[in-house]
Write a protein that holds these residues in place. Structure first.
Motif, PDB file in Angstrom:
ATOM      1  N   ALA A  86     -87.948   5.091  58.460  1.00 39.96           N
ATOM      2  CA  ALA A  86     -88.945   4.368  57.671  1.00 39.96           C
ATOM      3  C   ALA A  86     -88.421   3.972  56.294  1.00 39.96           C
ATOM      4  O   ALA A  86     -88.898   2.994  55.701  1.00 39.96           O
ATOM      5  CB  ALA A  86     -90.200   5.227  57.516  1.00 39.96           C
ATOM      6  N   HIS A 108     -87.238   0.273  56.037  1.00 42.57           N
ATOM      7  CA  HIS A 108     -88.125  -0.872  56.249  1.00 42.57           C
ATOM      8  C   HIS A 108     -87.999  -1.841  55.082  1.00 42.57           C
ATOM      9  O   HIS A 108     -88.011  -1.426  53.906  1.00 42.57           O
ATOM     10  CB  HIS A 108     -89.570  -0.405  56.394  1.00 42.57           C
ATOM     11  N   HIS A 146     -88.250   3.513  65.522  1.00 37.75           N
ATOM     12  CA  HIS A 146     -89.474   4.274  65.795  1.00 37.75           C
ATOM     13  C   HIS A 146     -89.818   4.183  67.278  1.00 37.75           C
ATOM     14  O   HIS A 146     -90.223   5.181  67.902  1.00 37.75           O
ATOM     15  CB  HIS A 146     -90.641   3.729  64.965  1.00 37.75           C
TER      16      HIS A 146
END
Length: 219
Positions: A73, A76, A29
Motif C-alpha cells: 500500500a 500506491h 493486494h
C-alpha cells in the motif's frame, strides 16, 4: 535494536525493495488475497489444536499478511499508507467503538454492548443496512450465524420458518440448526469442524488398520 514489529517491517521492506526478493516485489493486494484466507484458516486450526508453538507461528503468518499488504500500500501513486497508518486507524476504531471504556457511557450488559457496537460501526462505516459488511467469502455456516445475529440485535425478523423454502428444504434445516446453536450459545462452525475432525480421525485409523491387515496378509 529494533523491537519485533519494527524488525518485521524492516525485513518486509528489504524483501520488497530493489535487490530483495523478486517474488515479493511482484505481489499485489489481489495476488496476496488467497494467502490471507489460507493463513486465517491455518490460525483457526492452530487455536483448536492447543499447540502453543503452532499458535505463535500461525499468528506470525497472519501478521505477515498485514505487514505485506501495508508495504504494498505504501507504493500506491495517489493514496499511499503504511503499517503505522493501519495500526493507528485500528487503535482509533477500538477507542471509538468502546465509549464505555474510553468515554462516559455505561457499560451495560453484553446485549447492549453488541447493539452499541453495531450502531457505532454503522455510523462510522456509512453502512445502510444492518447486514452490510458481512463477508461473502465466509463459509455458509459462519455467514448464517452473522446474519441471524445481526438480525436479532437489530430487532428484525429472523424466523427460519418464515423464509421462502428451497426445493429440498435442506437449507432451511441447516439454518434451523444454526439458529438452535445460537440459542444455546454454541458456535455452529466450531461444532461442525470438531465433528468432522472426529470422523476423519476415525476414518484415518480404520484406513491404517486396513492397510496393516493388507500388508500382513501379503507377507
Amino acid at each position: 535494536m529494533a523491537d519485533g514489529s519494527d524488525r518485521l517491517v524492516e525485513v518486509m521492506d528489504r524483501l520488497r525493495s530493489p535487490g530483495g526478493c523478486a517474488w515479493d516485489a511482484e505481489q499485489t493486494h489481489e495476488s496476496l488475497a488467497p494467502y490471507a484466507l489460507e493463513e486465517a484458516h491455518e490460525l483457526v486450526e492452530a487455536i483448536e489444536s492447543g499447540d502453543r508453538a503452532h499458535l505463535r507461528e500461525e499468528l506470525g503468518d497472519v501478521l505477515l499478511q498485514v505487514v505485506f499488504h501495508a508495504r504494498v500500500a505504501q507504493e500506491h501513486p495517489t493514496e499511499p499508507f503504511g503499517f503505522d497508518d493501519v495500526a493507528q486507524a485500528c487503535a482509533d476504531k477500538l477507542v471509538a467503538r468502546h465509549p464505555h471504556v474510553f468515554g462516559d457511557e455505561d457499560a451495560g450488559d453484553m446485549d447492549e454492548h453488541l447493539r452499541r457496537w453495531d450502531r457505532i460501526k454503522a455510523e462510522t462505516s456509512n453502512r445502510d443496512s444492518a447486514f452490510d459488511g458481512i463477508p461473502a467469502t465466509l463459509s455458509a455456516l459462519a455467514r448464517a450465524q452473522k446474519v441471524l445475529g445481526r438480525a436479532e440485535r437489530a430487532g428484525l425478523p429472523a424466523d427460519v420458518a418464515d423464509a421462502p423454502a428451497s426445493s429440498t428444504g435442506i437449507g432451511e434445516e441447516l439454518l434451523g440448526l444454526v439458529a438452535r446453536a445460537r440459542a444455546e450459545g454454541v458456535d455452529a462452525e466450531t461444532e461442525l469442524r470438531a465433528a468432522v475432525r472426529r470422523v476423519e480421525q476415525a476414518a484415518r485409523a480404520a484406513e491404517q488398520a486396513r492397510r496393516g491387515d493388507t500388508e500382513g496378509s501379503s507377507a
